[in-house]
Write an enzyme that holds these catalytic residues in place. Structure first.
Site, PDB file in Angstrom:
ATOM      1  N   ASN A  69      57.801 -27.897  43.788  1.00  0.00           N
ATOM      2  CA  ASN A  69      56.803 -28.759  44.933  1.00  0.00           C
ATOM      3  C   ASN A  69      57.217 -30.072  44.802  1.00  0.00           C
ATOM      4  O   ASN A  69      57.647 -30.725  44.170  1.00  0.00           O
ATOM      5  CB  ASN A  69      55.490 -28.683  43.890  1.00  0.00           C
ATOM      6  N   GLU A  96      53.441 -27.137  37.827  1.00  0.00           N
ATOM      7  CA  GLU A  96      53.426 -28.548  37.710  1.00  0.00           C
ATOM      8  C   GLU A  96      53.400 -28.862  36.086  1.00  0.00           C
ATOM      9  O   GLU A  96      52.123 -29.361  35.868  1.00  0.00           O
ATOM     10  CB  GLU A  96      52.778 -29.117  38.502  1.00  0.00           C
ATOM     11  N   ARG A 110      50.371 -17.767  47.964  1.00  0.00           N
ATOM     12  CA  ARG A 110      50.366 -18.194  46.586  1.00  0.00           C
ATOM     13  C   ARG A 110      49.202 -18.397  46.223  1.00  0.00           C
ATOM     14  O   ARG A 110      48.457 -19.499  46.867  1.00  0.00           O
ATOM     15  CB  ARG A 110      51.420 -19.370  46.602  1.00  0.00           C
ATOM     16  N   HIS A 165      47.406 -22.453  36.816  1.00  0.00           N
ATOM     17  CA  HIS A 165      47.274 -23.875  37.440  1.00  0.00           C
ATOM     18  C   HIS A 165      46.032 -24.835  37.270  1.00  0.00           C
ATOM     19  O   HIS A 165      45.393 -25.060  37.446  1.00  0.00           O
ATOM     20  CB  HIS A 165      47.188 -23.377  38.925  1.00  0.00           C
ATOM     21  N   GLU A 204      54.961 -25.744  47.384  1.00  0.00           N
ATOM     22  CA  GLU A 204      54.170 -26.739  47.851  1.00  0.00           C
ATOM     23  C   GLU A 204      54.539 -27.706  48.572  1.00  0.00           C
ATOM     24  O   GLU A 204      55.786 -28.479  48.060  1.00  0.00           O
ATOM     25  CB  GLU A 204      53.113 -27.425  46.708  1.00  0.00           C
ATOM     26  N   TYR A 262      56.356 -33.808  47.141  1.00  0.00           N
ATOM     27  CA  TYR A 262      55.643 -34.530  48.125  1.00  0.00           C
ATOM     28  C   TYR A 262      56.467 -35.791  48.482  1.00  0.00           C
ATOM     29  O   TYR A 262      56.327 -36.240  49.702  1.00  0.00           O
ATOM     30  CB  TYR A 262      54.299 -35.002  47.347  1.00  0.00           C
TER      31      TYR A 262
HETATM   32  C1  FCB Z   1      49.889 -30.759  43.600  1.00  0.00           C
HETATM   33  C2  FCB Z   1      49.040 -29.800  43.032  1.00  0.00           C
HETATM   34  C3  FCB Z   1      48.077 -28.889  43.873  1.00  0.00           C
HETATM   35  C4  FCB Z   1      47.504 -29.999  44.971  1.00  0.00           C
HETATM   36  C5  FCB Z   1      48.731 -30.818  45.723  1.00  0.00           C
HETATM   37  C6  FCB Z   1      48.005 -31.905  46.485  1.00  0.00           C
HETATM   38  O1  FCB Z   1      50.363 -31.740  42.572  1.00  0.00           O
HETATM   39  O2  FCB Z   1      49.772 -28.591  42.364  1.00  0.00           O
HETATM   40  O3  FCB Z   1      47.125 -28.312  43.261  1.00  0.00           O
HETATM   41  O4  FCB Z   1      46.753 -30.799  44.123  1.00  0.00           O
HETATM   42  O5  FCB Z   1      49.329 -31.397  44.489  1.00  0.00           O
END
Ligand code: FCB
Length: 468
Positions: free
Chosen positions: A303, A174, A85, A129, A373, A305
């Site tokens: 995505n 995002e 990607r 992006h 992600e 985290y």
């Molecule tokens: C996300 C972004 C990516 C990178 C990661 C750590 O929010 O999409 O570009 O910065 O975090």
């Protein structure tokens, strides 16, 4: 969003054909910011503005991927993952964000796509992006409705040039980051602190998503798949009171549902509309916009985290003050959940991944989901033996893959998992101070050194799962 599951150890198999991959973004890797007719994006301007980037670096060189893409594609091939990607740089393809295409910019992506396909890697394109052509920012940027139409034109140009080779297309990465973080919190380009601008920007990004999809559908042939990537931060209420629950609801609304509901349901959440009433009457939303935004999707990119734990803060503080956690929620407080953290102090929270996947599947009519992600930053260094022993990253990925598998077991239609990221790169406002890659980058010499996690992920891909 609160289903957690501690995943036992033991070997774990993924469904046959599971989509393994890695992800990158143009400004974070390409460098070569004036090559081939490229002009400035808002990130060039922002990263060259004093005190915006933690370590004072910028993306002028990054991984120099524009020149070294063949080496990078070879490293991807060594990983064996079927997907890659990456995003297209709008200022390479339409340097001023308007008008006819810059052929040299398109040619770069044609070469890249060709190199991927020859090595058996399926390209997965993100249209936007975050690197908005500076010229469009000068004309108002995302708070201006005009930019949504410019995105649609750019989408059509990119699609006409590359859709013969590229089947997987997503519009935005995002949108919360290119709206709230960029126009209200000031942390990302263009670094504004204006809550109203941010809410307008969010809508115009979503409108651009819908308009771009309309253009693509018009041109599409069999085999093309379209979608969007949205990052979710599940919110946990971390206090006992009604005020805490209200703060958690508000932060969840503006962070997650403000983006999900228009895209998946064709409406803004009514509680978010009332939360934002002191700021806007949503007069920037025109009749018909929400139908445009709610398009059929072939895939949904998530995505993830970590979650955020929220309590109410000082009731006397201004909810709409800019530069704080979220528009309309500046009076709330992010609480430390006491979990182990990565080098960026982000909680390591795989349970939240299972939870958000099952919540999505229960709450919305979801197309197949892809984790576009997932990854972590660590203070990697080259050891005396010349290798990078990043066992923390391996443990992180192992835990998140187990969490993803748990969601599949619970019935979620999860099709793939892309690690953020292949090679250490320019990590936005953190510059070169945060390393997320499976491959170590010596920023000075541009030498690439596959880390232990690279070999570990290669084995995961080959085995289609985790070992004991
Ligand atoms: C996300 C972004 C990516 C990178 C990661 C750590 O929010 O999409 O570009 O910065 O975090």
């Amino acid at each position: 969003m609160n289903k957690e599951s501690a995943q036992p150890k033991g070997s774990v198999a993924f469904p046959e054909g599971f989509g393994w991959g890695t992800a990158t973004a143009s400004y974070q890797i390409e460098g070569a910011v004036t090559a081939g007719g490229r002009k400035s994006s808002i990130w060039d301007t922002f990263s060259h503005t004093a005190a915006k980037i933690r370590d004072g670096s910028n993306g002028d060189r990054a991984c120099d991927h524009y020149h070294r893409y063949l080496e990078d594609v070879d490293l991807l091939a060594g990983l064996g993952a079927p997907y890659y990607r990456f995003s297209l740089a709008w200022p390479r393809i339409q340097p001023d964000g308007v008008g006819k295409a810059n052929q040299e910019g398109l040619d770069f992506y044609k070469r890249l796509v060709e190199a991927l396909l020859v090595r058996g890697i399926t390209p997965w394109v993100t249209l936007y992006h975050w690197d908005l052509p500076q010229r469009l920012q000068d004309q108002g940027g995302w708070p201006s409705r005009e930019v949504a139409y410019r995105l649609a034109d750019y989408a059509e140009i990119a699609f006409k040039a590359l859709s013969g080779q590229v089947d997987h297309w997503t519009t935005l990465n995002e949108p919360i980051c290119s709206s709230l973080l960029s126009y209200a919190q000031g942390e990302h380009a263009p670094g504004h602190r204006d809550p109203l601008e941010a809410i307008r920007a969010a809508h115009h990004l979503l409108l651009g998503h819908g308009l771009a999809l309309e253009r693509w559908r018009h041109e599409q042939r069999d085999g093309h798949q379209f979608g969007i990537t949205i990052n979710l931060e599940p919110i946990v209420c971390a206090g006992p009171d009604e005020a805490d629950r209200d703060a958690a609801r508000r932060v969840d609304g503006i962070t997650n549902r403000l983006f999900l509901d228009p895209v998946l349901k064709g409406q803004y959440p009514s509680d978010v509309i009332s939360d934002l009433a002191p700021l806007t009457d949503f007069g920037h939303v025109f009749e018909g916009d929400l139908e445009v935004i709610r398009q059929p999707l072939d895939m949904f990119g998530l995505n993830y985290y970590h979650r955020n734990w929220i309590t109410a803060g000082d009731p006397r503080s201004d909810r709409f003050s800019p530069g704080t956690i979220r528009v309309g929620s500046a009076d709330s407080v992010v609480v430390d959940p006491g979990l182990p953290t990565t080098a960026l102090d982000w909680p390591i929270d795989p349970g939240g991944l299972t939870g958000v996947l099952t919540w999505l599947a229960e709450t919305y009519r979801m197309p197949p989901i892809w984790i576009t992600e997932s990854g972590s930053a660590w203070n990697d260094r080259v050891d005396g033996d010349g290798a990078v022993h990043d066992s923390d990253r391996i443990a992180y990925l192992d835990a998140h893959l187990r969490a993803a598998r748990a969601a599949i077991d619970a019935g979620v239609d999860l099709r793939g998992y892309f690690v953020w990221t292949s090679t250490d790169n320019f990590e936005w406002a953190l510059g070169e101070s945060a390393r997320f890659g499976l491959i170590y980058l010596d920023y000075e010499t541009q030498r690439r050194i596959p880390k232990d996690s690279y070999r570990w992920f290669r084995d995961v891909v080959a085995r289609n799962g985790l070992a004991d």
